[in-house]
Scaffold this motif. Structure first.
Motif, PDB file in Angstrom:
ATOM      1  N   LEU A  53       0.843  -1.196   0.000  1.00  0.00           N
ATOM      2  CA  LEU A  53       0.000   0.000   0.000  1.00  0.00           C
ATOM      3  C   LEU A  53       0.878   1.245   0.000  1.00  0.00           C
ATOM      4  N   PRO A  54       0.393   2.359  -0.547  1.00  0.00           N
ATOM      5  CA  PRO A  54       1.076   3.623  -0.279  1.00  0.00           C
ATOM      6  C   PRO A  54       1.040   3.877   1.220  1.00  0.00           C
ATOM      7  N   GLY A  55       2.132   4.365   1.780  1.00  0.00           N
ATOM      8  CA  GLY A  55       2.147   4.627   3.217  1.00  0.00           C
ATOM      9  C   GLY A  55       1.041   5.583   3.619  1.00  0.00           C
ATOM     10  N   MET A  56       0.464   5.351   4.783  1.00  0.00           N
ATOM     11  CA  MET A  56      -0.565   6.255   5.283  1.00  0.00           C
ATOM     12  C   MET A  56       0.040   7.629   5.554  1.00  0.00           C
ATOM     13  N   ILE A  57      -0.682   8.664   5.150  1.00  0.00           N
ATOM     14  CA  ILE A  57      -0.327  10.052   5.466  1.00  0.00           C
ATOM     15  C   ILE A  57      -1.335  10.530   6.510  1.00  0.00           C
ATOM     16  N   ASP A  58      -0.895  10.671   7.734  1.00  0.00           N
ATOM     17  CA  ASP A  58      -1.780  11.009   8.845  1.00  0.00           C
ATOM     18  C   ASP A  58      -1.859  12.518   8.968  1.00  0.00           C
ATOM     19  N   ASP A  59      -3.032  13.083   8.673  1.00  0.00           N
ATOM     20  CA  ASP A  59      -3.125  14.546   8.631  1.00  0.00           C
ATOM     21  C   ASP A  59      -3.433  15.173   9.983  1.00  0.00           C
ATOM     22  N   GLN A  60      -3.340  14.368  11.072  1.00  0.00           N
ATOM     23  CA  GLN A  60      -3.647  14.944  12.382  1.00  0.00           C
ATOM     24  C   GLN A  60      -3.002  14.132  13.498  1.00  0.00           C
ATOM     25  N   VAL A  61      -1.879  14.634  14.009  1.00  0.00           N
ATOM     26  CA  VAL A  61      -1.235  14.012  15.168  1.00  0.00           C
ATOM     27  C   VAL A  61      -0.778  15.094  16.136  1.00  0.00           C
ATOM     28  N   HIS A  62      -0.593  14.678  17.399  1.00  0.00           N
ATOM     29  CA  HIS A  62      -0.016  15.518  18.442  1.00  0.00           C
ATOM     30  C   HIS A  62       1.182  14.760  18.998  1.00  0.00           C
ATOM     31  N   PHE A  63       2.381  15.191  18.635  1.00  0.00           N
ATOM     32  CA  PHE A  63       3.581  14.469  19.069  1.00  0.00           C
ATOM     33  C   PHE A  63       4.233  15.093  20.302  1.00  0.00           C
ATOM     34  N   ARG A  64       3.668  16.184  20.818  1.00  0.00           N
ATOM     35  CA  ARG A  64       3.959  16.720  22.151  1.00  0.00           C
ATOM     36  C   ARG A  64       5.293  17.446  22.308  1.00  0.00           C
ATOM     37  N   GLU A  65       5.995  17.652  21.211  1.00  0.00           N
ATOM     38  CA  GLU A  65       7.274  18.340  21.315  1.00  0.00           C
ATOM     39  C   GLU A  65       7.201  19.651  20.536  1.00  0.00           C
TER      40      GLU A  65
END
Length: 444
Positions: A53-65
């Motif tokens: 599959l094409p890699g997922m492009i996650d349009d909403q994350v909170h990585f906290r840094e």
């Protein structure tokens, strides 16, 4: 960069499923074909029986840094992302300091360039005081402008009507919104506090963060977008009622688009008894009928994108009472396998999953050379085995918080390998910590 040949893969791409070989050179897909065994490759991966599959492009994350790194960091959360088949992410502005000016935005890019295993871009956040920063934003410098049209976390509620109108009128790029009506939520909180005191049952969360609060805010966002012809993307929809605000059809014909998140497709209010605060998030997990409406809306193209809203908190933080336990779930490591679970249940086709998690994100945000399995595109790829189960075990989690709302669940599929710009970032259950993602470029 080395060359890599993937043979005999069942490639899911652009509405088709075909057995193909994929030849990767210098980080990009150099050739697609039925038999590329003659290509000189430094390494060959035999993908017989597995889906690429094409890699997922996650349009909403909170990585906290920066500033909240006891919950998560770019390094740890991007490791969890590639372990979950996510090759690119867009990160939210409610860190500390808030990402509401060019300096804070550039600081994040510099951090990610050093630490991120996946490709990255960052939102510029809106506040009641930074309209001029928004107006002067280079459209290629951020994935979009994030507006909290409802208090969620951090100090970013935009509640001045003239500022909201200015953002929608002058935004130089796509506006993305978190939509919940704060006055309605506060009134509901007061009502339930009178009844229960501070220890409100977690099952009341979708009644406090109610359907009405969601609809009032999201309908207002849509009205503003129509008034100013704004390119609007409404995030993490949770209610059946909100589906009436959007229209089905090809993404290219839309100025207003919609997103759903993996946890709202998976959990319902029936899960609060067992999961409690572990599924407390904003907007709230709601009724099973709402979940079904969202699933249906994905298939009918009312909803265009599926993301995670990955938002880790520590285990200890999550053990607090209703008002003390923060909202948000760590999700990136199991986003793709949770979507594949819907395939196994007969709810989504593989082609639909790829469309909503990769193709549409690339098209909607005008990403350059990613999101498809095409010659010349970056080799951001996820190899999955639909017949090898994944047991969600806290000991095998990469997120810094060390827990998952899916804890103990056995997914029917697994991630075999994840490639980021042609490099193997995850394989055989292990993350390659030496891989670094790239800053995402936009064609705007």
């Amino acid at each position: 960069m080395t060359s890599l040949l993937i043979t005999n893969a069942l490639v899911v791409n652009e509405g088709t499923l075909r057995e193909l070989d994929v030849y990767i050179d210098d980080g990009r897909i150099a050739k697609l074909g039925a038999d590329l065994s003659s290509q000189p490759a430094d390494r060959v991966i035999d993908a017989t029986g597995k889906h690429l599959l094409p890699g997922m492009i996650d349009d909403q994350v909170h990585f906290r840094e920066p500033g909240l790194t006891h919950k998560g960091e770019i390094a740890t959360e991007s490791a969890a992302a590639v372990a979950g088949g996510i090759t690119s992410y867009f990160e939210m502005p409610n860190a500390n300091p808030l990402t509401i000016n060019r300096e804070a935005l550039e600081d994040k890019y510099q951090r990610a360039a050093q630490k991120s295993l996946a490709n990255f871009a960052f939102y510029l956040g809106a506040s009641n005081d930074n309209l001029e920063n928004i107006k002067s934003l280079d459209p290629k410098a951020a994935c979009g402008i994030k507006v909290f049209m409802g208090a969620s976390t951090g100090n970013m509620l935009v509640d001045k009507p003239e500022i909201l109108e200015g953002i929608f009128q002058y935004a130089p790029t796509i506006v993305v919104t978190h939509c919940e009506d704060t006055p309605m939520i506060k009134a509901n909180e007061d009502q339930y506090r009178e009844q229960y005191g501070e220890d409100i049952p977690m099952s009341c969360h979708p009644l406090i963060r109610s359907q009405e609060a969601c609809y009032k805010s999201s309908s207002f966002a849509v009205e503003l977008a129509k008034r100013f012809d704004t390119r609007l993307h409404v995030l993490h929809l949770t209610t059946e009622k909100e589906m009436a605000l959007f229209r089905a059809g090809p993404l290219a014909e839309k100025r207003i688009t919609a997103e759903a998140c993996v946890h709202h497709l998976f959990f319902s209010e029936e899960d609060y008894e067992a999961k409690g605060s572990l599924i407390k998030c904003n907007p709230a997990v709601k009724k099973a009928s709402d979940r079904q409406a969202i699933l249906d809306a994905i298939n009918s193209d009312l909803i265009d994108v599926v993301a995670t809203d990955h938002a880790p908190h520590t285990w200890d933080e999550k053990q607090g009472t209703y008002f003390k336990a923060p909202a948000g779930l760590p999700l990136v490591q199991h986003a793709v396998v949770s979507m594949l679970e819907h395939y196994h249940r007969g709810q989504f086709s593989l082609e639909t999953i790829v469309q909503k998690t990769s193709h549409n994100v690339a098209q909607l945000f005008q990403i350059e050379n990613r999101g498809y399995i095409r010659e010349g595109y970056w080799a951001d790829l996820t190899l999955v085995d639909l017949n090898a189960p994944t047991v969600v075990d806290d000991q095998k989690l990469y997120s810094k918080c060390g827990w998952s709302p899916f804890g103990g669940y056995i997914f029917k599929s697994s991630i075999v390998a994840t490639l980021v710009n042609g490099e193997v970032a995850f394989e055989a259950g292990k993350v390659n910590q030496s891989v670094r993602g790239a800053r995402i470029a936009f064609e705007r």
